[in-house]
Motif scaffolding. Sequence first.
Motif, PDB file in Angstrom:
ATOM      1  N   MET A  93       0.815  -1.193   0.000  1.00  0.00           N
ATOM      2  CA  MET A  93       0.000   0.000   0.000  1.00  0.00           C
ATOM      3  C   MET A  93       0.865   1.267   0.000  1.00  0.00           C
ATOM      4  O   MET A  93       0.513   2.235  -0.634  1.00  0.00           O
ATOM      5  CB  MET A  93      -0.923   0.003   1.210  1.00  0.00           C
ATOM      6  CG  MET A  93      -2.067  -0.990   1.062  1.00  0.00           C
ATOM      7  SD  MET A  93      -3.124  -1.191   2.507  1.00  0.00           S
ATOM      8  CE  MET A  93      -3.584   0.461   2.890  1.00  0.00           C
ATOM      9  N   ILE A  94       1.946   1.238   0.729  1.00  0.00           N
ATOM     10  CA  ILE A  94       2.814   2.409   0.786  1.00  0.00           C
ATOM     11  C   ILE A  94       3.400   2.683  -0.591  1.00  0.00           C
ATOM     12  O   ILE A  94       3.416   3.821  -1.049  1.00  0.00           O
ATOM     13  CB  ILE A  94       3.924   2.226   1.835  1.00  0.00           C
ATOM     14  CG1 ILE A  94       3.312   2.196   3.231  1.00  0.00           C
ATOM     15  CG2 ILE A  94       4.964   3.329   1.727  1.00  0.00           C
ATOM     16  CD1 ILE A  94       4.266   1.820   4.322  1.00  0.00           C
ATOM     17  N   GLY A  95       3.866   1.634  -1.252  1.00  0.00           N
ATOM     18  CA  GLY A  95       4.428   1.801  -2.589  1.00  0.00           C
ATOM     19  C   GLY A  95       3.438   2.396  -3.563  1.00  0.00           C
ATOM     20  O   GLY A  95       3.770   3.254  -4.369  1.00  0.00           O
ATOM     21  N   LYS A  96       2.189   1.947  -3.484  1.00  0.00           N
ATOM     22  CA  LYS A  96       1.146   2.464  -4.368  1.00  0.00           C
ATOM     23  C   LYS A  96       0.866   3.941  -4.068  1.00  0.00           C
ATOM     24  O   LYS A  96       0.675   4.735  -4.971  1.00  0.00           O
ATOM     25  CB  LYS A  96      -0.121   1.633  -4.230  1.00  0.00           C
ATOM     26  CG  LYS A  96      -1.131   1.926  -5.287  1.00  0.00           C
ATOM     27  CD  LYS A  96      -2.220   0.874  -5.261  1.00  0.00           C
ATOM     28  CE  LYS A  96      -3.069   1.063  -6.473  1.00  0.00           C
ATOM     29  NZ  LYS A  96      -3.038  -0.067  -7.373  1.00  0.00           N
ATOM     30  N   ALA A  97       0.858   4.313  -2.798  1.00  0.00           N
ATOM     31  CA  ALA A  97       0.632   5.709  -2.425  1.00  0.00           C
ATOM     32  C   ALA A  97       1.762   6.595  -2.931  1.00  0.00           C
ATOM     33  O   ALA A  97       1.523   7.691  -3.453  1.00  0.00           O
ATOM     34  CB  ALA A  97       0.507   5.827  -0.905  1.00  0.00           C
ATOM     35  N   VAL A  98       2.994   6.127  -2.794  1.00  0.00           N
ATOM     36  CA  VAL A  98       4.144   6.884  -3.295  1.00  0.00           C
ATOM     37  C   VAL A  98       4.059   7.026  -4.806  1.00  0.00           C
ATOM     38  O   VAL A  98       4.268   8.106  -5.361  1.00  0.00           O
ATOM     39  CB  VAL A  98       5.474   6.213  -2.878  1.00  0.00           C
ATOM     40  CG1 VAL A  98       6.659   6.822  -3.605  1.00  0.00           C
ATOM     41  CG2 VAL A  98       5.662   6.318  -1.373  1.00  0.00           C
ATOM     42  N   GLN A  99       3.716   5.944  -5.493  1.00  0.00           N
ATOM     43  CA  GLN A  99       3.596   5.983  -6.949  1.00  0.00           C
ATOM     44  C   GLN A  99       2.547   7.004  -7.377  1.00  0.00           C
ATOM     45  O   GLN A  99       2.764   7.766  -8.317  1.00  0.00           O
ATOM     46  CB  GLN A  99       3.241   4.609  -7.482  1.00  0.00           C
ATOM     47  CG  GLN A  99       3.195   4.545  -8.985  1.00  0.00           C
ATOM     48  CD  GLN A  99       2.878   3.139  -9.477  1.00  0.00           C
ATOM     49  OE1 GLN A  99       2.585   2.246  -8.686  1.00  0.00           O
ATOM     50  NE2 GLN A  99       2.944   2.959 -10.770  1.00  0.00           N
ATOM     51  N   CYS A 100       1.419   7.058  -6.692  1.00  0.00           N
ATOM     52  CA  CYS A 100       0.374   8.035  -7.027  1.00  0.00           C
ATOM     53  C   CYS A 100       0.878   9.462  -6.869  1.00  0.00           C
ATOM     54  O   CYS A 100       0.590  10.322  -7.688  1.00  0.00           O
ATOM     55  CB  CYS A 100      -0.852   7.818  -6.145  1.00  0.00           C
ATOM     56  SG  CYS A 100      -1.797   6.358  -6.578  1.00  0.00           S
ATOM     57  N   ARG A 101       1.639   9.712  -5.812  1.00  0.00           N
ATOM     58  CA  ARG A 101       2.187  11.051  -5.606  1.00  0.00           C
ATOM     59  C   ARG A 101       3.173  11.430  -6.704  1.00  0.00           C
ATOM     60  O   ARG A 101       3.191  12.548  -7.179  1.00  0.00           O
ATOM     61  CB  ARG A 101       2.886  11.147  -4.257  1.00  0.00           C
ATOM     62  CG  ARG A 101       1.991  10.977  -3.073  1.00  0.00           C
ATOM     63  CD  ARG A 101       1.460  12.306  -2.598  1.00  0.00           C
ATOM     64  NE  ARG A 101       0.590  12.146  -1.473  1.00  0.00           N
ATOM     65  CZ  ARG A 101       0.845  12.591  -0.260  1.00  0.00           C
ATOM     66  NH1 ARG A 101       1.963  13.207  -0.006  1.00  0.00           N
ATOM     67  NH2 ARG A 101      -0.032  12.441   0.694  1.00  0.00           N
TER      68      ARG A 101
END
Length: 63
Positions: A1-9
């Motif tokens: 989930m953290i990786g996906k949030a970073v990718q979105c940013r």
Amino acid sequence: MIGKAVQCRLEGLEPVTIADEQTHWRWFLEEDLTLKGLRRRAPRLAEAVDAALRRPDRRRAGG
């Protein structure tokens, strides 16, 4: 989930920010270059990444 949030940013970065540093950007996204390495090799790009990661989460802005 953290990786996906970073990718979105990071998807929100302006193309002009990474125009001169496409190779470093690709290495960073492919996990061949860490953020520390990015800061050393492409400091302007690293600043843009840092700023993107510091932005407030839009999902929480509305309360």
